[in-house]
Design an enzyme around this catalytic site. Structure first.
Site, mmCIF file in Angstrom:
data_model
loop_
_atom_site.group_PDB
_atom_site.id
_atom_site.type_symbol
_atom_site.label_atom_id
_atom_site.label_comp_id
_atom_site.label_asym_id
_atom_site.label_seq_id
_atom_site.Cartn_x
_atom_site.Cartn_y
_atom_site.Cartn_z
ATOM 1 N N ASP A 15 -3.407 16.023 -0.298
ATOM 2 C CA ASP A 15 -2.424 15.700 0.742
ATOM 3 C C ASP A 15 -3.151 15.888 2.076
ATOM 4 O O ASP A 15 -3.550 17.009 2.403
ATOM 5 C CB ASP A 15 -1.242 16.675 0.619
ATOM 6 C CG ASP A 15 -0.255 16.557 1.759
ATOM 7 O OD1 ASP A 15 0.790 17.225 1.692
ATOM 8 O OD2 ASP A 15 -0.531 15.810 2.725
ATOM 9 N N ASN A 29 2.358 2.639 12.124
ATOM 10 C CA ASN A 29 2.761 1.260 12.442
ATOM 11 C C ASN A 29 2.661 1.102 13.951
ATOM 12 O O ASN A 29 2.506 2.080 14.681
ATOM 13 C CB ASN A 29 4.179 0.946 11.920
ATOM 14 C CG ASN A 29 5.204 1.886 12.522
ATOM 15 O OD1 ASN A 29 5.354 1.939 13.737
ATOM 16 N ND2 ASN A 29 5.873 2.647 11.687
ATOM 17 N N GLY A 37 5.512 7.103 3.795
ATOM 18 C CA GLY A 37 4.139 7.360 3.345
ATOM 19 C C GLY A 37 3.434 8.490 4.093
ATOM 20 O O GLY A 37 4.033 9.504 4.422
ATOM 21 N N VAL A 38 2.159 8.265 4.358
ATOM 22 C CA VAL A 38 1.380 9.330 5.019
ATOM 23 C C VAL A 38 1.874 9.544 6.449
ATOM 24 O O VAL A 38 1.840 10.658 6.978
ATOM 25 C CB VAL A 38 -0.128 8.992 4.960
ATOM 26 C CG1 VAL A 38 -0.498 7.819 5.837
ATOM 27 C CG2 VAL A 38 -0.968 10.211 5.287
ATOM 28 N N ASP A 39 2.396 8.488 7.068
ATOM 29 C CA ASP A 39 2.952 8.590 8.428
ATOM 30 C C ASP A 39 4.092 9.625 8.426
ATOM 31 O O ASP A 39 4.134 10.553 9.248
ATOM 32 C CB ASP A 39 3.472 7.210 8.837
ATOM 33 C CG ASP A 39 3.709 7.066 10.336
ATOM 34 O OD1 ASP A 39 4.229 6.012 10.734
ATOM 35 O OD2 ASP A 39 3.383 8.001 11.090
ATOM 36 N N SER A 126 -3.524 1.173 4.691
ATOM 37 C CA SER A 126 -2.914 -0.123 4.343
ATOM 38 C C SER A 126 -2.684 -0.352 2.853
ATOM 39 O O SER A 126 -2.095 -1.386 2.484
ATOM 40 C CB SER A 126 -3.744 -1.313 4.881
ATOM 41 O OG SER A 126 -3.446 -1.543 6.238
ATOM 42 N N THR A 127 -3.130 0.568 1.994
ATOM 43 C CA THR A 127 -3.037 0.295 0.541
ATOM 44 C C THR A 127 -1.742 0.815 -0.070
ATOM 45 O O THR A 127 -1.576 0.784 -1.289
ATOM 46 C CB THR A 127 -4.230 0.926 -0.203
ATOM 47 O OG1 THR A 127 -4.186 2.355 -0.064
ATOM 48 C CG2 THR A 127 -5.549 0.384 0.337
ATOM 49 N N GLY A 128 -0.826 1.297 0.759
ATOM 50 C CA GLY A 128 0.486 1.731 0.254
ATOM 51 C C GLY A 128 1.534 0.700 0.606
ATOM 52 O O GLY A 128 1.518 -0.438 0.101
ATOM 53 N N TYR A 130 1.827 -1.188 3.020
ATOM 54 C CA TYR A 130 1.325 -2.469 3.569
ATOM 55 C C TYR A 130 0.678 -3.369 2.516
ATOM 56 O O TYR A 130 0.259 -4.482 2.822
ATOM 57 C CB TYR A 130 0.384 -2.196 4.737
ATOM 58 C CG TYR A 130 1.094 -1.930 6.066
ATOM 59 C CD1 TYR A 130 2.490 -1.899 6.140
ATOM 60 C CD2 TYR A 130 0.385 -1.712 7.230
ATOM 61 C CE1 TYR A 130 3.140 -1.666 7.334
ATOM 62 C CE2 TYR A 130 1.028 -1.479 8.442
ATOM 63 C CZ TYR A 130 2.409 -1.458 8.481
ATOM 64 O OH TYR A 130 3.055 -1.217 9.678
HETATM 65 N N1 APR Z 1 -1.973 12.341 2.054
HETATM 66 C C1 APR Z 1 -2.896 11.375 1.780
HETATM 67 N N2 APR Z 1 -2.587 10.110 1.459
HETATM 68 C C2 APR Z 1 -1.268 9.804 1.394
HETATM 69 C C3 APR Z 1 -0.242 10.730 1.671
HETATM 70 C C4 APR Z 1 -0.637 12.044 2.015
HETATM 71 N N3 APR Z 1 0.249 13.016 2.291
HETATM 72 N N4 APR Z 1 0.964 10.093 1.527
HETATM 73 C C5 APR Z 1 0.688 8.828 1.163
HETATM 74 N N5 APR Z 1 -0.643 8.644 1.076
HETATM 75 C C6 APR Z 1 -1.402 7.453 0.700
HETATM 76 C C7 APR Z 1 -0.691 6.389 -0.063
HETATM 77 O O1 APR Z 1 -0.628 6.716 -1.439
HETATM 78 C C8 APR Z 1 -1.623 5.211 0.198
HETATM 79 O O2 APR Z 1 -2.720 5.275 -0.675
HETATM 80 O O3 APR Z 1 -1.773 6.822 1.907
HETATM 81 C C9 APR Z 1 -2.119 5.467 1.613
HETATM 82 C C10 APR Z 1 -1.481 4.578 2.676
HETATM 83 O O4 APR Z 1 -0.129 4.339 2.299
HETATM 84 P P1 APR Z 1 1.054 4.318 3.374
HETATM 85 O O5 APR Z 1 1.274 5.673 3.876
HETATM 86 O O6 APR Z 1 2.174 3.592 2.733
HETATM 87 O O7 APR Z 1 0.457 3.468 4.583
HETATM 88 P P2 APR Z 1 0.191 1.913 4.728
HETATM 89 O O8 APR Z 1 0.050 1.226 3.423
HETATM 90 O O9 APR Z 1 -0.946 1.826 5.707
HETATM 91 O O10 APR Z 1 1.533 1.371 5.398
HETATM 92 C C11 APR Z 1 1.802 1.785 6.708
HETATM 93 O O11 APR Z 1 3.960 2.609 6.115
HETATM 94 O O12 APR Z 1 4.693 4.731 6.404
HETATM 95 C C12 APR Z 1 4.723 3.476 6.939
HETATM 96 O O13 APR Z 1 4.961 3.853 9.286
HETATM 97 C C13 APR Z 1 4.058 3.431 8.283
HETATM 98 O O14 APR Z 1 4.816 1.219 8.738
HETATM 99 C C14 APR Z 1 3.688 1.979 8.363
HETATM 100 C C15 APR Z 1 3.296 1.649 6.932
#
Ligand code: APR
Length: 185
Positions: A15, A29, A37-39, A126-128, A130
């Protein structure tokens, strides 16, 4: 431990909000007002200070374009800074997604360097939500970081903090492949 030039490269499952490091990168974003997600994890763990800093940036310079990044305080996180970068939404690969993803990594290293940070942790941008295919994103991420640090960077450590064993395996295999194919000159 893999090295890109003099910079240590570490892949791990974890994490990112728990990383004790100078800077962590947030997959944000363009609105910079938090999300899932991580945001969401970073804003939850870091507290209101981070959002306040993002709001100030929004007021002074507006939204953050895809491929760019801004740097803020880390609030309650065990780091000095959070670098909020906006990755591309996957739209099939013909909307400049690869170059925009590359830019996220390169600009994040640049902002950390300018802030005097010597270590930085990335999620898999971007791999979640997005939807960017991780098998395609991993070599872009590793190449971009390699290019950013290999020629004498003040960044001495880069961590890729993956959120699942599957993601970790993909990044690990990709790194091994790039090194064995001498694709990282
Ligand atoms: N620590 C590390 N990696 C994480 C965590 C964490 N606590 N939580 C999620 N992830 C991973 C996800 O599994 C993925 O592999 O971070 C990667 C990116 O995924 P997202 O967080 O969904 O981000 P992204 O795909 O870039 O999409 C961005 O999602 O949360 C919203 O506000 C954000 O609109 C933006 C979009």
């Amino acid at each position: 431990m893999t090295k890109f030039g003099q910079t240590d490269i570490l892949l791990k499952v974890g994490d990112i909000t728990k990383e004790e490091i100078d800077a962590i990168v947030n997959a944000a974003n363009s609105g910079l007002m938090g999300g899932g997600g991580v945001d969401g994890a970073i804003h939850r763990a870091g507290g209101a200070e981070i959002l306040e800093a993002c709001q100030e940036i929004r007021q002074t310079q507006g939204t953050c374009p895809t491929g760019h990044a801004v740097i803020t305080t880390a609030g309650k996180l065990p780091t000095k800074h959070v670098i909020h970068t906006v990755g591309p939404v996957w739209r099939g690969g013909k909307q400049n997604e690869d170059a925009l993803l590359r830019s996220c990594y390169q600009i994040s290293v640049q902002l950390a360097t300018e802030a005097g940070d010597t270590s930085i942790a990335f999620p898999s941008i971007s791999t979640g939500i997005y939807g960017f295919p991780i098998e395609r994103a991993a070599p872009i991420a590793l190449h971009a970081v390699y290019d950013a640090v290999v020629n004498g960077s003040s960044i001495t450590e880069v961590r890729f903090v993956l959120f699942s064993d599957r993601d970790y395996e993909i990044y690990t295999h990709t790194l091994e492949q790039l090194l064995s194919d001498n694709q990282l000159p």
